[in-house]
Design an enzyme around this catalytic site. Structure first.
Site, short mmCIF file in Angstrom:
data_model
loop_
_atom_site.label_atom_id
_atom_site.label_comp_id
_atom_site.label_asym_id
_atom_site.label_seq_id
_atom_site.Cartn_x
_atom_site.Cartn_y
_atom_site.Cartn_z
N HIS A 1 0.66 -7.37 3.57
CA HIS A 1 0.52 -7.95 1.79
C HIS A 1 1.71 -8.90 1.61
O HIS A 1 2.75 -8.75 2.31
CB HIS A 1 0.91 -6.68 0.95
CG HIS A 1 0.25 -6.96 -0.46
ND1 HIS A 1 1.21 -7.61 -1.12
CD2 HIS A 1 -0.80 -6.88 -1.28
CE1 HIS A 1 0.51 -7.95 -2.43
NE2 HIS A 1 -0.57 -7.37 -2.44
N GLY B 1 -5.08 -4.74 -7.37
CA GLY B 1 -3.86 -4.38 -7.86
C GLY B 1 -3.66 -3.73 -9.22
O GLY B 1 -4.05 -2.50 -9.32
N GLY B 2 -3.36 -4.19 -10.13
CA GLY B 2 -3.29 -3.74 -11.48
C GLY B 2 -4.25 -3.22 -12.20
O GLY B 2 -4.23 -2.01 -12.83
N SER C 1 -5.79 -10.78 -9.29
CA SER C 1 -6.13 -10.80 -10.53
C SER C 1 -7.83 -10.34 -10.59
O SER C 1 -8.45 -11.00 -11.59
CB SER C 1 -5.91 -11.88 -11.33
OG SER C 1 -4.32 -12.16 -11.30
N GLU D 1 -5.68 -13.13 -0.23
CA GLU D 1 -5.17 -13.07 -1.79
C GLU D 1 -4.22 -14.28 -1.78
O GLU D 1 -3.11 -14.26 -1.40
CB GLU D 1 -4.30 -11.59 -1.72
CG GLU D 1 -5.17 -10.33 -1.34
CD GLU D 1 -4.30 -9.38 -1.90
OE1 GLU D 1 -5.01 -8.58 -2.84
OE2 GLU D 1 -3.31 -8.95 -1.52
N GLY E 1 -1.29 -10.65 -9.71
CA GLY E 1 -0.47 -10.15 -10.72
C GLY E 1 -0.43 -11.31 -11.79
O GLY E 1 0.36 -10.89 -12.96
N GLU F 1 3.52 -9.28 -0.84
CA GLU F 1 4.62 -8.79 -1.14
C GLU F 1 5.71 -7.99 -0.27
O GLU F 1 6.75 -8.30 -0.21
CB GLU F 1 4.30 -7.52 -2.18
CG GLU F 1 4.07 -8.51 -3.68
CD GLU F 1 2.96 -7.46 -4.41
OE1 GLU F 1 2.98 -6.20 -4.29
OE2 GLU F 1 2.41 -8.23 -5.35
N ASN G 1 -4.90 -1.02 -4.83
CA ASN G 1 -3.64 -1.03 -4.13
C ASN G 1 -2.86 -0.78 -5.44
O ASN G 1 -2.48 -1.49 -6.48
CB ASN G 1 -3.25 -2.54 -3.64
CG ASN G 1 -2.12 -2.71 -3.16
OD1 ASN G 1 -1.13 -1.65 -3.24
ND2 ASN G 1 -1.75 -4.08 -3.00
N TRP G 2 -2.38 0.43 -5.30
CA TRP G 2 -1.39 0.99 -6.48
C TRP G 2 -0.02 0.43 -6.60
O TRP G 2 0.58 0.60 -7.46
CB TRP G 2 -1.33 2.66 -6.41
CG TRP G 2 -2.59 3.19 -6.65
CD1 TRP G 2 -3.74 2.68 -6.76
CD2 TRP G 2 -3.03 4.62 -7.06
NE1 TRP G 2 -4.85 3.58 -7.16
CE2 TRP G 2 -4.11 4.80 -7.24
CE3 TRP G 2 -2.06 5.51 -7.05
CZ2 TRP G 2 -4.66 6.29 -7.62
CZ3 TRP G 2 -2.41 6.93 -7.08
CH2 TRP G 2 -3.71 7.22 -7.38
N LYS G 3 0.38 -0.42 -5.39
CA LYS G 3 1.55 -0.62 -5.23
C LYS G 3 2.78 0.41 -5.54
O LYS G 3 2.68 1.39 -5.34
CB LYS G 3 1.84 -1.97 -6.05
CG LYS G 3 0.71 -3.08 -5.81
CD LYS G 3 1.16 -4.27 -6.21
CE LYS G 3 -0.25 -5.22 -5.93
NZ LYS G 3 0.16 -6.51 -6.39
P1 PGA Z 1 -3.40 -7.83 -8.69
O1 PGA Z 1 -3.02 -7.41 -7.06
O2 PGA Z 1 -5.01 -7.18 -8.75
O3 PGA Z 1 -2.66 -7.03 -9.48
O4 PGA Z 1 -3.53 -9.33 -9.18
C1 PGA Z 1 -3.70 -7.80 -6.02
C2 PGA Z 1 -2.90 -7.37 -4.89
O5 PGA Z 1 -1.86 -7.73 -4.90
O6 PGA Z 1 -3.48 -6.58 -4.22
#
Ligand code: PGA
Length: 252
Positions: free
Chosen positions: A97, A234-235, A213, A167, A173, A99, A10-12
């Site tokens: 998600h 994500g990251g 994470s 999640e 993150g 977010e 997930n590149w966000k």
């Molecule tokens: P993260 O994000 O790996 O940066 O913690 C995961 C996500 O929100 O899908």
């Protein structure tokens, strides 16, 4: 029950054209060169879907969006419909998600509507759920996940068109993760909630990803848990080498 692991990036809201193309090309090349026994998916921002699709041509890496609107078309300024996403070559979209649940006040009901529309357009969905730190501290993790499953997973969900991503919001993150035992306990409870809603046969085949994470250093432990069927990353998905290093643990 063998569930093929899904390694999803997930590149966000990251990457301009040049970075996105370089990242997608590197992932595609490393997937092609290696031996993996998992499914790959990358979810760039809407702006890069067309470009990234070209980079993935002939590769086994699937393309997904990060969100979708529930309407087919019409007066929804700034939104993107399921068919638009499909038209760009996506096979998946992430929905719900945390977010988006937080930044855009998305409710379980809205997420459910989006999933129905995505499935109707022939898209697979990754439906995200997970508790806040406050909810975890109050011992409400499983209750929150059950409520989110009941509200946001539509009745038309199958093991083919739907993937669940657990999640914990406090792990996204932050570099913090639940213990392996906690992850397994929640995933098993999620599968039970899915069985109640969709039937045992569907629940036993449906993939439940862990997200929050995930890094090369903790992937082996997380991906070895019996009810963890992949990762939403994500990251670490913004670095091709890290993304691939994580996937190597899904092939064991
Ligand atoms: P993260 O994000 O790996 O940066 O913690 C995961 C996500 O929100 O899908």
């Amino acid at each position: 029950m063998v569930r093929r692991k899904l390694i999803a990036g997930n590149w966000k809201m990251n990457c301009l054209s040049a970075d996105g193309v370089a990242l997608a090309k590197s992932v595609a090349a490393q997937v092609k060169a290696g031996k993996f026994d998992c499914e790959f998916l990358i979810c760039p921002p809407f702006t890069l879907l067309g470009l990234v699709k070209k980079c993935l041509r002939g590769s086994k890496v699937g393309l997904g969006a990060q969100d979708v609107h529930f309407a087919e078309k019409g007066a929804h300024t700034g939104d993107i419909s399921p068919l638009m996403i499909k038209d760009l070559g996506c096979s998946y979209t992430i929905i719900g998600h945390s977010e988006r649940r937080v930044d855009h006040a998305e409710s379980n009901q809205l997420i459910n509507q989006k999933a129905v529309a995505a499935h109707a357009a022939g898209l697979n969905t990754v439906i995200c759920i997970g508790e806040t730190e406050k909810e975890r501290d109050a011992g409400k993790t499983i209750k929150v996940c059950q409520t989110e499953i009941n509200g946001s997973v539509p009745a038309d969900s199958t093991a083919k068109n739907t993937v669940i991503a657990y999640e914990p919001i406090w792990a996204i993150g932050t570099g913090k993760t639940p213990t392996a035992a906690d992850v397994q306990e929640v995933h098993a409870a999620i599968r039970q909630a899915l069985a109640k809603k969709l039937g045992k046969a569907t629940a036993s085949k449906m993939r439940i990803l862990y997200g929050g994470s995930v890094k090369p250093g903790n992937a082996a432990e997380l991906l070895s848990l019996p009810d963890v069927d992949g990762a939403l990353i994500g990251g670490a998905s913004l670095k091709a080498d890290d993304f691939i290093a994580i996937a190597k643990n899904a092939s064991k």
